[in-house]
Write an enzyme that holds these catalytic residues in place. Structure first.
Site, PDB file in Angstrom:
ATOM      1  N   ASP A  34       2.712 -42.245  22.345  1.00 21.94           N
ATOM      2  CA  ASP A  34       2.690 -41.090  21.454  1.00 21.94           C
ATOM      3  C   ASP A  34       4.095 -40.589  21.181  1.00 21.94           C
ATOM      4  OD1 ASP A  34      -0.436 -39.628  22.546  1.00 21.94           O
ATOM      5  OD2 ASP A  34       0.100 -40.643  20.685  1.00 21.94           O
ATOM      6  N   ASP A  89      -6.133 -47.053  17.018  1.00 25.88           N
ATOM      7  CA  ASP A  89      -6.142 -46.241  18.219  1.00 25.88           C
ATOM      8  C   ASP A  89      -7.486 -45.543  18.387  1.00 25.88           C
ATOM      9  OD1 ASP A  89      -4.331 -43.384  19.373  1.00 25.88           O
ATOM     10  OD2 ASP A  89      -5.026 -45.136  20.459  1.00 25.88           O
TER      11      ASP A  89
END
Lengths: 101, 413
Positions: B369, B261
């Site tokens: 998330d 990420d």
């Protein structure tokens, strides 16, 4: 989506679409319609489209209540008579509780 | 907005923004000069021109707007104050609560019956610890490569303007989530509580849940309902991951995804970064990618739904799972980078400033998330069996997400 910033015609269109959508076996959609547009229809000061929005909200409310009545009746019947219906009861059942009633 | 309207929407937004400069709409003119919400940095207040005290003449407002914009951009990092972070804590916490509650009560999601996703083909039922470790690392490598490939695929699609394809993909994914997974979930809950349920009622419930969900997420719907649906599908997705990812692989994957990420977002050639830059060049809003927004953004005269994020996932062994990641850059426009992933989508949380005309500055967080945090906490709850572990994980996540957010703001400054 914030209703306040929408122009009135768009509010009406939205309400109307939600109302017609609810006819596709969607009482939840009618509920959303009622809750969402309630303030618009009954609390806000009058504007041109408000009358129509009011009718849609009222009808959605009625439709929702009707569905609630139908579903409650059906669920009560099913839960009560499921064991007695034997095979048909099992066929209709998604989950069957274990153990002895 | 309906997916096919997205391109028209972008034009509408642009023209809407242009229209806002015209004095015939004085009320909108004044909005950017209005007092900021109370928790804004005091510095911002003193910089912004006095609201309502000055008559909104076109020239003056237009001129005042420019230095305000510049300062706005400079001060953006400072605006990501406690309020924004808290606005995201609530949905993330809700999602985690749902996941943990389900894990603790419905045993289905903690039962391992040897079934695994095709993306983690190596089993963990090995004889030695070393083999197990090796297998989990191999699983991770496979998973991450699939994610990378899907991300690049998505970026390519976006670059070559294959919007229809992307929209179709997103719709299919959300259909899968809203109907199939909720069906499974409902079935398991009924079995756990030993309730009888008949097909017609279940059909009605799932049909209503699914259709209203599709409407709220992809079209127009009340904001709270939309948020609730996004939380629900994030929780569903997290539960599927918790069930079907083997233990060690799950933890290694979580670690690897964090690294990936960071790389994808911050490297100049990272796919996410490219996606954001392309979107910015084109001045487009991102298609209904999967972003949770805590408030609506408003364009002049237009109802603009927030970007939504939907992770998509399909069930065991049969098909692919895709999770969408979104990322936004903290600039004056709010942009979201969608990314396709084939794993617990990881999203960097970010705050973006909405456009000039919006009143309610919300914060956006990618659904990946949500899923990531929920998987973490859910796994802790499933394995630990001890509430202390779960709570500790939860607190750690909150602290880390705040720290990450602050770091990103600082970096982008």
């Amino acid at each position: 989506m914030n209703l306040e910033r929408l122009p009135n015609e768009e509010k009406l269109t939205l309400c109307r679409k939600y109302y017609f959508g609810g006819f596709a076996f969607l009482p939840f959609l009618w509920l959303v319609n009622v809750v969402w547009f309630f303030k618009e229809a009954f609390v806000e000061p009058t504007y041109t489209e408000q009358l129509q929005i009011k009718t849609y909200v009222k009808r959605s409310g009625l439709g929702f209540l009707l569905w609630v009545a139908v579903l409650t009746t059906w669920i009560t019947i099913f839960q009560h008579f499921r064991a007695e219906w034997g095979e048909v009861g099992d066929y209709l059942s998604f989950t069957i509780p274990l153990g002895i009633p | 907005m309906s997916t096919s309207d997205s391109e028209e929407d972008s034009y509408n937004e642009r023209t809407a923004l242009v229209a806002s400069e015209i004095p015939s709409v004085p009320s909108y003119q004044q909005d950017p000069d209005q007092p900021q919400p109370a928790d804004m940095e005091p510095r911002r207040r003193t910089v912004a021109p006095e609201p309502a005290a000055e008559p909104p003449s076109l020239d003056r407002s237009a001129v005042e707007r420019e230095p305000v914009d510049l300062e706005e951009e400079e001060e953006l990092p400072l605006k990501y104050g406690a309020k924004h972070v808290i606005m995201l804590f609530v949905p993330v916490t809700l999602c985690m609560v749902v996941v943990v509650a389900t894990i603790k009560s419905v045993s289905f999601y903690t039962e391992k019956n040897g079934q695994q996703l095709i993306y983690t083909p190596f089993t963990e039922d090995t004889d030695t610890v070393g083999e197990r470790l090796l297998n989990s690392v191999l699983n991770t490598i496979i998973m991450i490569s699939v994610i990378v490939v899907m991300t690049i695929f998505l970026v390519v699609l976006y670059k070559y303007r294959c919007y229809k394809f992307i929209h179709g993909w997103l719709i299919l994914s959300s259909l899968m989530m809203l109907f199939w997974f909720s069906f499974m979930y409902l079935g398991e809950v009924f079995k756990t509580y030993n309730l009888a349920m008949d097909y017609p009622t279940v059909a009605m419930i799932i049909w209503n849940f699914g259709v209203v969900g599709m409407i709220c997420i992809h079209w127009k719907g009340p904001l709270q309902l939309q948020q609730a649906y996004l939380i629900a599908i994030s929780a569903l997705m997290a539960l599927v991951f918790i069930k079907y990812l083997p233990e060690w692989s799950a933890w290694v994957i979580l670690g690897a995804i964090s690294v990936y990420d960071l790389v994808a977002v911050l490297c100049p050639k990272g796919p996410l970064r490219m996606l954001v830059e392309t979107a910015q060049e084109r001045n487009e809003p991102i298609f209904p990618a999967l972003i949770y927004s805590s408030a609506m953004i408003w364009m002049v005269g237009m109802a603009n739904p927030a970007r939504h994020a939907e992770p998509t996932n399909q069930d065991t062994g049969s098909s692919d799972e895709e999770a969408h990641r979104s990322e936004g850059s903290a600039l004056a426009r709010d942009w979201v980078e969608p990314e396709t992933q084939v794993s617990s989508g990881m999203n960097r949380s970010y705050s973006t400033e909405d456009d000039l005309d919006e009143e309610d500055r919300g914060v956006k967080l990618g659904l990946g998330d949500f899923i990531f945090y929920s998987v973490l906490v859910g796994k802790a709850a499933a394995t630990g069996g001890d509430w202390n572990t779960t709570l500790a994980c939860f607190v750690a996540i909150l602290i880390v997400s705040v720290a990450v957010r602050k770091t990103k703001c600082w970096r982008r400054k």
